[in-house]
Design a protein around this motif. Structure first.
Motif, PDB file in Angstrom:
ATOM      1  N   THR A  39      38.992  36.775  35.571  1.00 18.87           N
ATOM      2  CA  THR A  39      37.897  35.842  35.827  1.00 18.87           C
ATOM      3  C   THR A  39      37.666  35.717  37.321  1.00 18.87           C
ATOM      4  O   THR A  39      38.508  36.116  38.140  1.00 18.87           O
ATOM      5  CB  THR A  39      38.222  34.449  35.260  1.00 18.87           C
ATOM      6  OG1 THR A  39      39.323  33.893  36.005  1.00 18.87           O
ATOM      7  CG2 THR A  39      38.586  34.508  33.789  1.00 18.87           C
ATOM      8  N   ALA A  40      36.524  35.142  37.682  1.00 22.39           N
ATOM      9  CA  ALA A  40      36.207  34.909  39.089  1.00 22.39           C
ATOM     10  C   ALA A  40      37.234  33.973  39.714  1.00 22.39           C
ATOM     11  O   ALA A  40      37.700  34.198  40.840  1.00 22.39           O
ATOM     12  CB  ALA A  40      34.800  34.320  39.203  1.00 22.39           C
ATOM     13  N   LYS A  41      37.601  32.931  38.992  1.00 19.97           N
ATOM     14  CA  LYS A  41      38.569  31.973  39.510  1.00 19.97           C
ATOM     15  C   LYS A  41      39.908  32.637  39.767  1.00 19.97           C
ATOM     16  O   LYS A  41      40.551  32.413  40.809  1.00 19.97           O
ATOM     17  CB  LYS A  41      38.746  30.821  38.517  1.00 19.97           C
ATOM     18  CG  LYS A  41      39.661  29.714  38.996  1.00 19.97           C
ATOM     19  CD  LYS A  41      39.713  28.568  37.998  1.00 19.97           C
ATOM     20  CE  LYS A  41      40.632  27.454  38.482  1.00 19.97           C
ATOM     21  NZ  LYS A  41      40.677  26.331  37.492  1.00 19.97           N
ATOM     22  N   MET A  57      36.149  45.329  41.997  1.00 23.70           N
ATOM     23  CA  MET A  57      35.474  44.173  41.401  1.00 23.70           C
ATOM     24  C   MET A  57      34.375  44.589  40.432  1.00 23.70           C
ATOM     25  O   MET A  57      33.440  45.298  40.808  1.00 23.70           O
ATOM     26  CB  MET A  57      34.863  43.326  42.528  1.00 23.70           C
ATOM     27  CG  MET A  57      34.093  42.099  42.063  1.00 23.70           C
ATOM     28  SD  MET A  57      35.169  40.712  41.666  1.00 23.70           S
ATOM     29  CE  MET A  57      35.794  40.297  43.308  1.00 23.70           C
ATOM     30  N   LEU A  61      32.207  39.131  35.541  1.00 28.26           N
ATOM     31  CA  LEU A  61      33.523  38.655  35.149  1.00 28.26           C
ATOM     32  C   LEU A  61      33.363  37.611  34.051  1.00 28.26           C
ATOM     33  O   LEU A  61      32.246  37.154  33.773  1.00 28.26           O
ATOM     34  CB  LEU A  61      34.258  38.064  36.354  1.00 28.26           C
ATOM     35  CG  LEU A  61      34.544  39.063  37.488  1.00 28.26           C
ATOM     36  CD1 LEU A  61      35.118  38.346  38.687  1.00 28.26           C
ATOM     37  CD2 LEU A  61      35.483  40.166  37.016  1.00 28.26           C
ATOM     38  N   GLY A  64      31.890  34.380  35.693  1.00 31.73           N
ATOM     39  CA  GLY A  64      31.009  34.364  36.860  1.00 31.73           C
ATOM     40  C   GLY A  64      30.513  35.737  37.271  1.00 31.73           C
ATOM     41  O   GLY A  64      30.716  36.738  36.577  1.00 31.73           O
ATOM     42  N   ASP A  65      29.884  35.747  38.426  1.00 30.55           N
ATOM     43  CA  ASP A  65      29.231  36.923  38.988  1.00 30.55           C
ATOM     44  C   ASP A  65      30.155  37.567  40.015  1.00 30.55           C
ATOM     45  O   ASP A  65      30.539  36.943  41.003  1.00 30.55           O
ATOM     46  CB  ASP A  65      27.917  36.460  39.640  1.00 30.55           C
ATOM     47  CG  ASP A  65      27.089  37.598  40.199  1.00 30.55           C
ATOM     48  OD1 ASP A  65      27.666  38.604  40.651  1.00 30.55           O
ATOM     49  OD2 ASP A  65      25.856  37.475  40.203  1.00 30.55           O
ATOM     50  N   GLY A  66      30.517  38.837  39.797  1.00 31.73           N
ATOM     51  CA  GLY A  66      31.423  39.519  40.700  1.00 31.73           C
ATOM     52  C   GLY A  66      30.885  39.649  42.115  1.00 31.73           C
ATOM     53  O   GLY A  66      31.654  39.679  43.074  1.00 31.73           O
ATOM     54  N   GLU A  68      28.909  37.423  43.647  1.00 25.56           N
ATOM     55  CA  GLU A  68      29.089  36.122  44.297  1.00 25.56           C
ATOM     56  C   GLU A  68      30.545  35.945  44.738  1.00 25.56           C
ATOM     57  O   GLU A  68      30.818  35.413  45.825  1.00 25.56           O
ATOM     58  CB  GLU A  68      28.682  35.001  43.342  1.00 25.56           C
ATOM     59  CG  GLU A  68      27.176  34.942  43.076  1.00 25.56           C
ATOM     60  CD  GLU A  68      26.809  33.806  42.153  1.00 25.56           C
ATOM     61  OE1 GLU A  68      27.712  33.041  41.732  1.00 25.56           O
ATOM     62  OE2 GLU A  68      25.609  33.674  41.833  1.00 25.56           O
ATOM     63  N   VAL A  69      31.473  36.401  43.923  1.00 22.24           N
ATOM     64  CA  VAL A  69      32.887  36.339  44.303  1.00 22.24           C
ATOM     65  C   VAL A  69      33.145  37.221  45.516  1.00 22.24           C
ATOM     66  O   VAL A  69      33.882  36.859  46.434  1.00 22.24           O
ATOM     67  CB  VAL A  69      33.782  36.769  43.122  1.00 22.24           C
ATOM     68  CG1 VAL A  69      35.252  36.754  43.541  1.00 22.24           C
ATOM     69  CG2 VAL A  69      33.573  35.870  41.927  1.00 22.24           C
TER      70      VAL A  69
END
Length: 218
Positions: A39-41, A57, A61, A64-66, A68-69
């Motif tokens: 996950t992004a977190k 990456m 994910l 979330g959006d890879g 943005e991560v």
């Protein structure tokens, strides 16, 4: 004592792909899989804890959006190289990834040997762009505004740009153009400045939008 292995974190919610890549990395003495974030977190937390050299990456994910991560990580960790896994990118994905600070792309359906070779040459500020990605970019990236001013490049800068877009390393470009590696880096920096880019990937994306790339990869 040998050189330390390149530490790689895999951020992908597809368990089978991540495990296969990790197994491939385990067989290489100079590459090391340090973890798998689903996950992004988890990706953000594991980068902070494990301090990898490279993050592979996925675009999407579990939470979330890879991309943005990627932007969050590259802003916080100056030396971190993030490589985006992709198939056929949707419109704007390449440009978003470039602006987020990604150092390149790897095709998710590519051969393991090619992926390992790319990971060995990856570093922050470098470019990992398979030649076929240029064709995809031409099909998926938004065209520039007709009023956009096309940057003026010297003949040498244009030559360096086209070799860069062909996927060649700085050292190979220097050899091809007959300049030193330091002189080649200076030329690449000049190209990036003229194209308003913060990375080699973003320079190629911007140049492609301006119609400045005339490579022939066939």
């Amino acid at each position: 004592m040998g050189t330390a292995a390149t530490r790689i974190l895999i951020a992908d919610d597809h368990r089978t792909f991540a495990e296969l890549l990790a197994l491939g990395l385990e067989r290489e003495p100079d590459l090391e899989a340090v973890g798998h974030a689903r996950t992004a977190k988890e990706a953000v937390s594991m980068v902070e804890t494990l301090m990898p050299d490279i993050v592979v990456m996925d675009v999407r994910l579990g939470d979330g959006d890879g991309i943005e991560v990627t932007a969050e990580l590259t802003q916080k960790y100056e030396e971190l190289c993030v490589i985006i896994l992709t198939g056929h990118p949707e419109q704007g994905v390449v440009r978003r990834a470039a602006r987020a600070g990604a150092c390149g792309f790897l095709p998710k359906d590519g051969a393991l040997d090619g992926m390992l070779h790319a990971l060995r040459s990856a570093r922050r500020g470098s470019l990992l762009l398979p030649p076929e990605m240029l064709e995809m970019m031409a099909e998926t990236e938004p065209a520039p505004s007709p009023t956009s001013d096309v940057p003026s490049l010297s003949a040498r800068e244009q030559e360096v740009l086209e070799l860069l877009a062909s996927g060649l390393t700085t050292r190979t470009i220097a050899h091809r153009t007959g300049v030193s590696v330091d002189e080649c880096r200076d030329l690449l920096n000049q190209v990036m400045e003229k194209l308003g880019a913060h990375s080699q990937l973003e320079a190629v994306v911007n140049a492609n939008s301006y119609g400045l790339i005339f490579t022939n990869n066939g």
